[in-house]
Design a protein around this motif. Structure first.
Motif, PDB file in Angstrom:
ATOM      1  N   HIS A 152     -34.206  -9.769  11.085  1.00 62.92           N
ATOM      2  CA  HIS A 152     -34.401  -9.470  12.508  1.00 62.92           C
ATOM      3  C   HIS A 152     -35.039 -10.657  13.230  1.00 62.92           C
ATOM      4  CE1 HIS A 152     -35.301  -7.268  16.175  1.00 62.92           C
ATOM      5  NE2 HIS A 152     -36.552  -7.700  16.090  1.00 62.92           N
ATOM      6  N   ASN A 153     -36.014 -11.270  12.601  1.00 68.19           N
ATOM      7  CA  ASN A 153     -36.756 -12.345  13.259  1.00 68.19           C
ATOM      8  C   ASN A 153     -35.922 -13.610  13.461  1.00 68.19           C
ATOM      9  OD1 ASN A 153     -39.028 -10.741  13.399  1.00 68.19           O
ATOM     10  ND2 ASN A 153     -39.985 -11.605  11.559  1.00 68.19           N
ATOM     11  N   ILE A 154     -35.059 -13.931  12.506  1.00 66.55           N
ATOM     12  CA  ILE A 154     -34.351 -15.211  12.611  1.00 66.55           C
ATOM     13  C   ILE A 154     -32.948 -15.086  13.205  1.00 66.55           C
ATOM     14  CG2 ILE A 154     -35.653 -16.127  10.663  1.00 66.55           C
ATOM     15  CD1 ILE A 154     -33.178 -15.926   8.939  1.00 66.55           C
ATOM     16  N   ALA A 155     -32.394 -13.844  13.249  1.00 71.13           N
ATOM     17  CA  ALA A 155     -31.024 -13.732  13.775  1.00 71.13           C
ATOM     18  C   ALA A 155     -30.702 -12.350  14.334  1.00 71.13           C
ATOM     19  CB  ALA A 155     -30.016 -14.082  12.686  1.00 71.13           C
ATOM     20  N   ASN A 156     -31.733 -11.565  14.681  1.00 67.80           N
ATOM     21  CA  ASN A 156     -31.512 -10.214  15.201  1.00 67.80           C
ATOM     22  C   ASN A 156     -30.700  -9.347  14.240  1.00 67.80           C
ATOM     23  OD1 ASN A 156     -32.911 -10.502  17.707  1.00 67.80           O
ATOM     24  ND2 ASN A 156     -31.169 -11.694  18.484  1.00 67.80           N
ATOM     25  N   GLY A 157     -30.862  -9.624  12.947  1.00 63.88           N
ATOM     26  CA  GLY A 157     -30.180  -8.830  11.934  1.00 63.88           C
ATOM     27  C   GLY A 157     -31.050  -7.673  11.485  1.00 63.88           C
ATOM     28  N   GLY A 158     -30.688  -7.102  10.358  1.00 65.90           N
ATOM     29  CA  GLY A 158     -31.473  -5.990   9.850  1.00 65.90           C
ATOM     30  C   GLY A 158     -30.876  -5.413   8.591  1.00 65.90           C
ATOM     31  N   GLY A 159     -31.451  -4.296   8.154  1.00 70.51           N
ATOM     32  CA  GLY A 159     -30.984  -3.653   6.935  1.00 70.51           C
ATOM     33  C   GLY A 159     -32.118  -2.965   6.223  1.00 70.51           C
ATOM     34  N   HIS A 160     -32.183  -3.145   4.921  1.00 65.47           N
ATOM     35  CA  HIS A 160     -33.212  -2.528   4.091  1.00 65.47           C
ATOM     36  C   HIS A 160     -34.267  -3.567   3.706  1.00 65.47           C
ATOM     37  CE1 HIS A 160     -30.647   0.978   3.764  1.00 65.47           C
ATOM     38  NE2 HIS A 160     -29.643   0.195   3.390  1.00 65.47           N
ATOM     39  N   PRO A 161     -35.439  -3.129   3.282  1.00 62.57           N
ATOM     40  CA  PRO A 161     -36.496  -4.078   2.906  1.00 62.57           C
ATOM     41  C   PRO A 161     -36.085  -5.076   1.826  1.00 62.57           C
ATOM     42  CG  PRO A 161     -37.422  -1.895   3.176  1.00 62.57           C
ATOM     43  CD  PRO A 161     -35.928  -1.734   3.275  1.00 62.57           C
ATOM     44  N   ASN A 162     -35.196  -4.645   0.915  1.00 60.78           N
ATOM     45  CA  ASN A 162     -34.778  -5.538  -0.165  1.00 60.78           C
ATOM     46  C   ASN A 162     -33.344  -6.055  -0.023  1.00 60.78           C
ATOM     47  OD1 ASN A 162     -37.145  -5.686  -1.684  1.00 60.78           O
ATOM     48  ND2 ASN A 162     -36.692  -3.780  -2.761  1.00 60.78           N
ATOM     49  N   ALA A 163     -32.640  -5.618   1.015  1.00 60.79           N
ATOM     50  CA  ALA A 163     -31.250  -6.062   1.197  1.00 60.79           C
ATOM     51  C   ALA A 163     -30.872  -5.959   2.664  1.00 60.79           C
ATOM     52  CB  ALA A 163     -30.304  -5.216   0.351  1.00 60.79           C
TER      53      ALA A 163
END
Length: 272
Positions: free
Chosen positions: A233-244
């Motif tokens: 999220h911080n580097i590219a507005n991405g996301g997902g799970h804590p480990n993936a």
């Protein structure tokens, strides 16, 4: 001119370009060192050239090597009535689908892997239904190469272990940092779930594994020490799970160089 100058100084240098692309016709007519033959593949042209000009070359070739050359020639220029055509098709697919060793990060190792498969194919070229027998053997040949120890395993596990070994050999070069967390940055590996987890398990001093595709999409994995959904999220507005997690960089510039990728990602990691 440089070749002539060197020859005048006592050297014995011959400039020779071998080509099979029709687009080289004008150059072939203009320069005597430009040889063009559109009726043979580049592989066949080079092989024949060495046979004709270097008498000892043939003695260096493996048994059935000429059959392999003819098979490559048949499929490359599509001589579908050649007796070697079907075998050539199998070889072409075998090499084209040798994804197990990443060509971008490990070009030398990838080349050695493909040459190994071609060398092993020589054992099949003279057999009846050679193309079928080779096709059935490819999976086993790949596993034999990737098997690092005496115990057998699935292809997925063998290739992951092999990749982890290669990554460990280059990990200093591939290391990046995010807010004090140590990570490994790869390029165009793809499908990183198994190899990333295997690497992180084998190297507990690393907290995350980040792989970037040619199109600027990236997958990131962790081992519980870092919430990579926040990193994405911080580097590219991405996301997902804590480990993936995953992301896509909207300011990505296409490149084939790992050095460019590392510089780009390090800037992202350092500023977020």
């Amino acid at each position: 001119k440089q070749v002539n100058t060197l020859n005048e100084a006592g050297h014995n240098i011959k400039l020779q370009l071998l080509d099979h692309h029709g687009s080289g016709e004008k150059s072939a007519k203009r320069y005597d060192w430009y040889y063009l033959d559109t009726t043979r593949s580049a592989t066949k042209i080079v092989y024949d050239y060495f046979i004709e000009n270097y008498p000892t070359f043939l003695s260096l070739c493996e048994n059935n090597f000429e059959i392999l050359i003819n098979s490559i020639n048949a499929v490359d220029i599509w001589i579908d009535d050649s007796e070697y055509f079907e075998f050539g098709k199998v070889c072409l697919t075998m090499i084209a689908k040798s994804y197990e060793i990443n060509n971008t990060l490990f070009s030398n190792e990838n080349r050695d892997y493909r040459l190994y498969l071609l060398e092993k194919s020589l054992d099949y070229v003279s057999l009846e239904d050679a193309h079928i027998k080779l096709d059935e053997a490819i999976y086993s040949l790949k596993k034999q190469y990737l098997q690092l120890c005496s115990s057998n395993d699935t292809m997925e596990n063998l290739s992951s272990k092999y990749l982890v070994q290669l990554l460990e050999d280059k990990k200093d070069e591939l290391t990046v940092y995010y807010q004090g967390h140590k990570g490994l940055l790869t390029f165009t590996i793809g499908g990183i779930s198994i190899p990333a987890n295997a690497f992180l398990k084998a190297n507990p001093d690393y907290d995350f594994f980040l792989d970037v595709s040619r199109r600027g999409k990236a997958g990131i994995r962790a081992n519980g020490k870092l919430d990579v959904s926040k990193v994405a999220h911080n580097i590219a507005n991405g996301g997902g799970h804590p480990n993936a997690s995953g992301m896509a960089f909207d300011d990505w510039k296409d490149t084939v160089l790992y050095s460019d990728v590392k510089e780009y990602i390090e800037n992202k990691l350092e500023t977020k």
